[in-house]
Design an enzyme around this catalytic site. Structure first.
Site, PDB file in Angstrom:
ATOM      1  N   PHE A  74      37.189  46.544  47.171  1.00 18.73           N
ATOM      2  CA  PHE A  74      38.494  47.138  47.451  1.00 18.73           C
ATOM      3  C   PHE A  74      38.383  48.667  47.417  1.00 18.73           C
ATOM      4  O   PHE A  74      37.299  49.206  47.161  1.00 18.73           O
ATOM      5  CB  PHE A  74      39.523  46.661  46.423  1.00 18.73           C
ATOM      6  CG  PHE A  74      39.615  45.167  46.307  1.00 18.73           C
ATOM      7  CD1 PHE A  74      40.469  44.441  47.115  1.00 18.73           C
ATOM      8  CD2 PHE A  74      38.829  44.481  45.392  1.00 18.73           C
ATOM      9  CE1 PHE A  74      40.541  43.055  47.028  1.00 18.73           C
ATOM     10  CE2 PHE A  74      38.889  43.095  45.296  1.00 18.73           C
ATOM     11  CZ  PHE A  74      39.749  42.381  46.109  1.00 18.73           C
ATOM     12  N   SER A 123      39.924  36.952  48.839  1.00 17.39           N
ATOM     13  CA  SER A 123      40.106  37.719  47.605  1.00 17.39           C
ATOM     14  C   SER A 123      41.259  38.698  47.767  1.00 17.39           C
ATOM     15  O   SER A 123      41.323  39.421  48.756  1.00 17.39           O
ATOM     16  CB  SER A 123      38.832  38.499  47.267  1.00 17.39           C
ATOM     17  OG  SER A 123      37.773  37.618  46.985  1.00 17.39           O
ATOM     18  N   CYS A 178      40.679  41.020  40.807  1.00 20.08           N
ATOM     19  CA  CYS A 178      40.330  40.262  41.999  1.00 20.08           C
ATOM     20  C   CYS A 178      40.523  38.779  41.737  1.00 20.08           C
ATOM     21  O   CYS A 178      39.883  38.203  40.857  1.00 20.08           O
ATOM     22  CB  CYS A 178      38.872  40.540  42.385  1.00 20.08           C
ATOM     23  SG  CYS A 178      38.309  39.589  43.809  1.00 20.08           S
ATOM     24  N   THR A 195      41.149  34.749  43.599  1.00 19.32           N
ATOM     25  CA  THR A 195      40.828  33.968  44.790  1.00 19.32           C
ATOM     26  C   THR A 195      42.017  33.127  45.226  1.00 19.32           C
ATOM     27  O   THR A 195      42.595  32.390  44.409  1.00 19.32           O
ATOM     28  CB  THR A 195      39.627  33.043  44.520  1.00 19.32           C
ATOM     29  OG1 THR A 195      38.502  33.848  44.132  1.00 19.32           O
ATOM     30  CG2 THR A 195      39.268  32.236  45.751  1.00 19.32           C
ATOM     31  N   ALA A 247      41.717  32.583  35.109  1.00 19.61           N
ATOM     32  CA  ALA A 247      41.018  31.801  34.101  1.00 19.61           C
ATOM     33  C   ALA A 247      41.000  32.505  32.754  1.00 19.61           C
ATOM     34  O   ALA A 247      41.498  33.624  32.597  1.00 19.61           O
ATOM     35  CB  ALA A 247      39.591  31.513  34.575  1.00 19.61           C
ATOM     36  N   HIS A 299      37.041  44.079  39.352  1.00 22.16           N
ATOM     37  CA  HIS A 299      36.636  43.462  38.089  1.00 22.16           C
ATOM     38  C   HIS A 299      37.095  44.386  36.952  1.00 22.16           C
ATOM     39  O   HIS A 299      36.369  45.302  36.566  1.00 22.16           O
ATOM     40  CB  HIS A 299      35.113  43.275  38.043  1.00 22.16           C
ATOM     41  CG  HIS A 299      34.601  42.428  39.166  1.00 22.16           C
ATOM     42  ND1 HIS A 299      33.326  42.539  39.655  1.00 22.16           N
ATOM     43  CD2 HIS A 299      35.205  41.469  39.912  1.00 22.16           C
ATOM     44  CE1 HIS A 299      33.156  41.689  40.648  1.00 22.16           C
ATOM     45  NE2 HIS A 299      34.285  41.024  40.821  1.00 22.16           N
ATOM     46  N   THR A 346      42.715  59.979  40.371  1.00 21.75           N
ATOM     47  CA  THR A 346      41.791  61.017  39.934  1.00 21.75           C
ATOM     48  C   THR A 346      42.112  61.396  38.494  1.00 21.75           C
ATOM     49  O   THR A 346      43.271  61.632  38.154  1.00 21.75           O
ATOM     50  CB  THR A 346      41.903  62.262  40.834  1.00 21.75           C
ATOM     51  OG1 THR A 346      41.576  61.896  42.173  1.00 21.75           O
ATOM     52  CG2 THR A 346      40.941  63.354  40.366  1.00 21.75           C
TER      53      THR A 346
END
Length: 202
Positions: free
Chosen positions: A2, A42, A49, A51, A69, A107, A152
């Site tokens: 991404f 995704s 991220c 699914t 999960a 992640h 930033t």
């Protein structure tokens, strides 16, 4: 992969805990064209991220379903999400897309806590605290992803860092709702992580 450029604000329409609360199935309403959402795709939700396991249309809204999960629930703000929670959404990067933010994996590394909010003319400045483990990857003028938004870093002092949010970002993301004490998902810059690892191996 991404870029941290949010393309929609979704809303959780339904959340069902399963596997004794170790898995949450979520239905998220959005404005994406349902025909472009394939099972297995995704989508970053507040920087996480996830699914797609199904999608459809309900009235004038598209929806897609994802599973969060145990690991995701344990280390991100997903543990607090409920029906009505609004989420910054971003579709996965395609070859040829403009890289408008920075390289983001989706992640999340953990959670940062907002310790101060300063409202400026049309802008907002936030100070956030993170763990010492993650703070070593944060540098002034470097990139950081907070709740899926590429930002930033303005200043860093020990485990506290600050970001300045411009009017456009406040208007097209959920960041305008951040308050002192809010917890947000944080993903440090991949380049900083690799640079630190290379330094450790010398």
């Amino acid at each position: 992969m991404f870029t941290g450029i949010v393309t929609d604000i979704g809303e959780i329409a339904k959340l069902t805990p399963t596997a004794q609360g170790q898995l949450h199935r979520m239905r998220i309403a959005c404005v994406y064209d349902q025909k472009t959402i394939a099972d297995g795709a995704s989508i970053a939700c507040n920087g996480v991220c996830l699914t797609v396991v199904g999608s459809g249309v309900d009235g004038d809204k598209t929806w897609f379903e994802v599973d969060a999960a145990a690991e995701t629930l344990g280390m991100t703000t997903a543990k607090y999400w409920s029906k009505g929670t609004k989420l910054n959404l971003e579709r996965a990067l395609k070859i040829g897309d403009e890289l408008g933010g920075h390289i983001v994996a989706g992640h999340a590394d953990g959670i940062a806590t907002i310790v101060k909010r300063d409202d400026l003319p049309d802008m907002a400045r936030f100070e956030l605290r993170t763990t010492r483990e993650l703070a070593r990857f944060i540098a002034t003028k470097g990139s950081i992803t907070l709740d899926g938004v590429s930002l930033t870093v303005n200043t860093v002092e020990d485990v506290v860092f600050s970001v300045l949010i411009i009017p456009h970002t406040l208007s097209v993301t959920t960041l305008g709702g951040w308050r002192e004490g809010s917890e947000v998902n944080i993903e440090v810059d991949l380049m900083a992580r690799y640079a630190a690892r290379l330094s450790e191996m010398k």
